[in-house]
Design a protein around this motif. Structure first.
Motif, PDB file in Angstrom:
ATOM      1  N   THR A  27       9.060   5.178 -13.007  1.00 34.77           N
ATOM      2  CA  THR A  27       7.907   5.842 -13.608  1.00 34.77           C
ATOM      3  C   THR A  27       6.744   6.030 -12.643  1.00 34.77           C
ATOM      4  O   THR A  27       5.991   6.990 -12.755  1.00 34.77           O
ATOM      5  CB  THR A  27       7.426   5.056 -14.845  1.00 34.77           C
ATOM      6  OG1 THR A  27       7.191   3.689 -14.479  1.00 34.77           O
ATOM      7  CG2 THR A  27       8.456   5.110 -15.951  1.00 34.77           C
ATOM      8  N   SER A  52      -0.434   4.882 -18.431  1.00 34.37           N
ATOM      9  CA  SER A  52      -0.242   6.298 -18.116  1.00 34.37           C
ATOM     10  C   SER A  52      -1.304   6.762 -17.121  1.00 34.37           C
ATOM     11  O   SER A  52      -2.499   6.635 -17.364  1.00 34.37           O
ATOM     12  CB  SER A  52      -0.336   7.131 -19.393  1.00 34.37           C
ATOM     13  OG  SER A  52      -0.117   8.491 -19.107  1.00 34.37           O
ATOM     14  N   SER A  79      -3.359  13.545 -19.703  1.00 30.37           N
ATOM     15  CA  SER A  79      -3.423  13.058 -18.320  1.00 30.37           C
ATOM     16  C   SER A  79      -4.007  14.085 -17.352  1.00 30.37           C
ATOM     17  O   SER A  79      -4.237  13.782 -16.193  1.00 30.37           O
ATOM     18  CB  SER A  79      -2.023  12.665 -17.839  1.00 30.37           C
ATOM     19  OG  SER A  79      -1.265  13.826 -17.536  1.00 30.37           O
ATOM     20  N   ILE A 113       4.312   6.534 -20.605  1.00 34.76           N
ATOM     21  CA  ILE A 113       3.472   7.736 -20.572  1.00 34.76           C
ATOM     22  C   ILE A 113       2.498   7.780 -21.749  1.00 34.76           C
ATOM     23  O   ILE A 113       1.433   8.384 -21.659  1.00 34.76           O
ATOM     24  CB  ILE A 113       4.334   9.019 -20.531  1.00 34.76           C
ATOM     25  CG1 ILE A 113       3.516  10.219 -20.049  1.00 34.76           C
ATOM     26  CG2 ILE A 113       4.977   9.297 -21.882  1.00 34.76           C
ATOM     27  CD1 ILE A 113       3.050  10.118 -18.619  1.00 34.76           C
TER      28      ILE A 113
END
Length: 590
Positions: free
Chosen positions: A98, A135, A170, A130
């Motif tokens: 990730t 995240s 994000s 996420i």
């Protein structure tokens, strides 16, 4: 091609020949891309689909599936894009690291929803990442989401929708709006693939979303005097229920700080004092805490100064000498003059003890003048930034004890154990440690010796090696009290052993049998091999308690040098000094 050399049977070969007869170059290229895409959707979890040499553009497809349908769509998309000059890498979400996401440029997420809005098993970790506190900001990312679901369920396509919303939050740049697919989706998928391919082909190779800030001019330099306010993203007790120790693994977010560190460095934490001790001192002196005092950091209320700026959980020689000079107490003078009495008094006593044992009518300012500034506590970093990104991890052993009928605790360890939780903010800075670093040559063997939380920097070392795919010779010696309750990071060591990043591990649990067994016991047992590693150029690292463990381990190493190297006591000591001078023996002791 002869039938004997082909993996196809005669019927399959005839069908292929019939299919390709009379096709032009463009049609053959399309079929080539289709079959490469089909290959990407079967068998392996990661597949690179080579494009025709038309551009430098690359795309990663991340898929999560329960029945295999997301994987099939990934293969179709990969085949189509290959014919437009795009190199595609397809990766199953459970095989994807990730932390790589922050460095990606173009990604398509294809993910199904399982049951009542749950991600498929292979997408669970990524979905949690996420949509969770870890995240990262992703202004450099161009993305699209294909979500598979079933309208007969209440939470239709929820996993894909969650991921799409998290990516939008994000700061990532959407190439096409999310595509939500019901069970019968073939035509919709084909249209979307065609649309995506056309749009993606128009994106410049060096495309940078308009909201990207590439400049680092405004990154602040965080130091001991100018620390960073880090958010706690995880905190878990890693000793068992039956342990007589209380050790926590704490993960802090450095997002937005620009802070960097290396394995072997330490993180400094500016904690606050136990509120009960602050209250007890104020009550003992008859203050309400509003009294104003001037200290090095400025002018504060006494409550604020005792809580955050002055050291009160421990006392040292300087504090006792200032206290005696201020009070003129003869009994305390006798303690100061007797080295044995002074050492005994300094051990386990705090400022309240000093006030109770040698009373004096202090003003608020008098007290502030006697006490020293509250220093930061340093913890060896137990993570590698190459593995965890904008986070820093620490391993904290909580100090608690009783003295004179009163429960005591370490200022910072109890602060982290009792008064911070997930989402709390902690004031931190990085303390570089150039004297405790992995060897530059990744082929150099390393022997890591640690007891208790002394194993923390070795977790960072091995995360670094794993992130860089360095499988050099690494041997860990770890000691604690009990196997079942005190084997810190046991699962991680086992995984690293299985994958080859850790070659050997020897453990010593002192309380699991009548005879005490320590890491130095294991070193003696394996002394011949330890000395062989040294002769082959190994570096030795030692981390742990300075007064006892580190001292005992060094003496054990000297014995090994004498026995295995045939050295005199003097020559063994000289050899140890040479190892230190050559930075082949490095210590991080406290």
């Amino acid at each position: 091609m002869s039938i004997q050399l082909s993996p196809l049977n005669e019927q399959q070969l005839n069908a292929l020949t019939s299919l390709t007869a009379g096709l032009n170059r463009e049609q053959l290229l399309w079929i080539n891309g289709y079959f490469q895409g089909f290959l990407a959707s079967s068998g392996t979890t990661q597949q690179v689909v080579k494009s025709q040499p038309k551009s430098d553009k690359q795309l990663k497809i991340l898929y999560g599936t329960h029945t295999g349908r997301s994987k099939i769509i990934a293969g179709k998309l990969a085949g189509k894009l290959a014919n437009r000059g795009v190199e595609v890498v397809s990766v199953a979400l459970d095989d994807y690291k990730t932390r790589q996401l922050i460095s990606e440029t173009n990604v398509v997420f294809i993910v199904s929803t399982h049951g009542e809005g749950e991600p498929p098993a292979m997408a669970e970790d990524f979905h949690g990442f996420i949509t969770g506190k870890r995240s990262p900001k992703l202004p450099n990312l161009n993305y699209s989401v294909v979500a598979l679901g079933d309208r007969s369920y209440k939470f239709f396509c929820k996993t894909g929708i969650d991921i799409d919303q998290a990516l939008e939050k994000s700061g990532a740049n959407s190439i096409l709006p999310i595509l939500t697919l019901d069970v019968d989706f073939d035509e919709e998928v084909d249209r979307w693939i065609a649309d995506f391919t056309d749009v993606f082909a128009e994106i410049p190779t060096d495309n940078t979303p308009s909201n990207i800030q590439n400049s680092t001019e405004n990154i602040e330099n965080y130091t001991r005097k100018n620390p960073f306010l880090a958010t706690v993203v995880d905190k878990v007790k890693i000793t068992g229920r039956d342990s007589d120790k209380e050790v926590y693994h704490v993960e802090l977010s450095l997002e937005g700080s620009g802070i960097t560190y290396e394995p072997g460095d330490s993180v400094g934490i500016l904690a606050n004092n136990p509120p009960q001790l602050v209250d007890d001192i104020l009550n003992h002196l008859g203050f309400d805490g509003t009294e104003s005092v001037t200290i090095k950091d400025g002018v504060f209320s006494l409550l604020e100064a005792l809580s955050n700026h002055l050291e009160i959980t421990v006392i040292n020689r300087d504090v006792i000498q200032k206290y005696q000079a201020k009070t003129g107490n003869n009994e305390l003078h006798k303690v100061i003059e007797n080295e044995e009495l002074l050492d005994r008094y300094l051990y386990g006593n705090d400022v309240l003890d000093l006030l109770e044992d040698f009373p004096f009518s202090f003003s608020a300012q008098d007290l502030a003048d006697v006490l020293r500034a509250f220093p930061a506590r340093l913890y060896s970093i137990s993570s590698s930034q190459a593995a965890v990104g904008d986070e820093v991890h620490i391993t904290v052993s909580t100090v608690r004890y009783s003295n004179k009928g009163r429960l005591r605790g370490g200022a910072c360890s109890t602060y982290l154990a009792d008064r911070i939780e997930i989402d709390s903010q902690v004031t931190v800075f990085i303390e570089k440690n150039p004297a405790f670093k992995l060897p530059e040559n990744e082929e150099t063997p390393v022997i890591l010796i640690g007891a208790g939380t002394g194993v923390a920097p070795y977790r960072a070392f091995l995360q670094q090696r794993e992130a860089n795919n360095q499988k050099g010779k690494t041997w860990l010696f770890f000691g604690e009290r009990r196997f079942h309750s005190d084997f810190l990071y046991q699962v991680e060591w086992q995984k690293l052993l299985k994958e080859g990043y850790l070659e050997k591990i020897d453990v010593a649990f002192s309380r699991d049998q009548e005879e005490k067994i320590y890491v130095q016991t294991r070193l003696i047992e394996k002394q011949k091999e330890v000395f062989e590693w040294l002769k082959n150029g190994a570096n030795i690292y030692l981390c742990g308690d300075m007064k006892q463990m580190a001292h005992d381990v060094q003496n054990t190493l000297l014995r090994i040098f004498e026995t295995q190297g045939g050295l005199t006591e003097e020559k063994a000591l000289e050899y140890l000094k040479t190892l230190k001078k050559e930075k082949r023996f490095q210590t991080d002791v406290y």
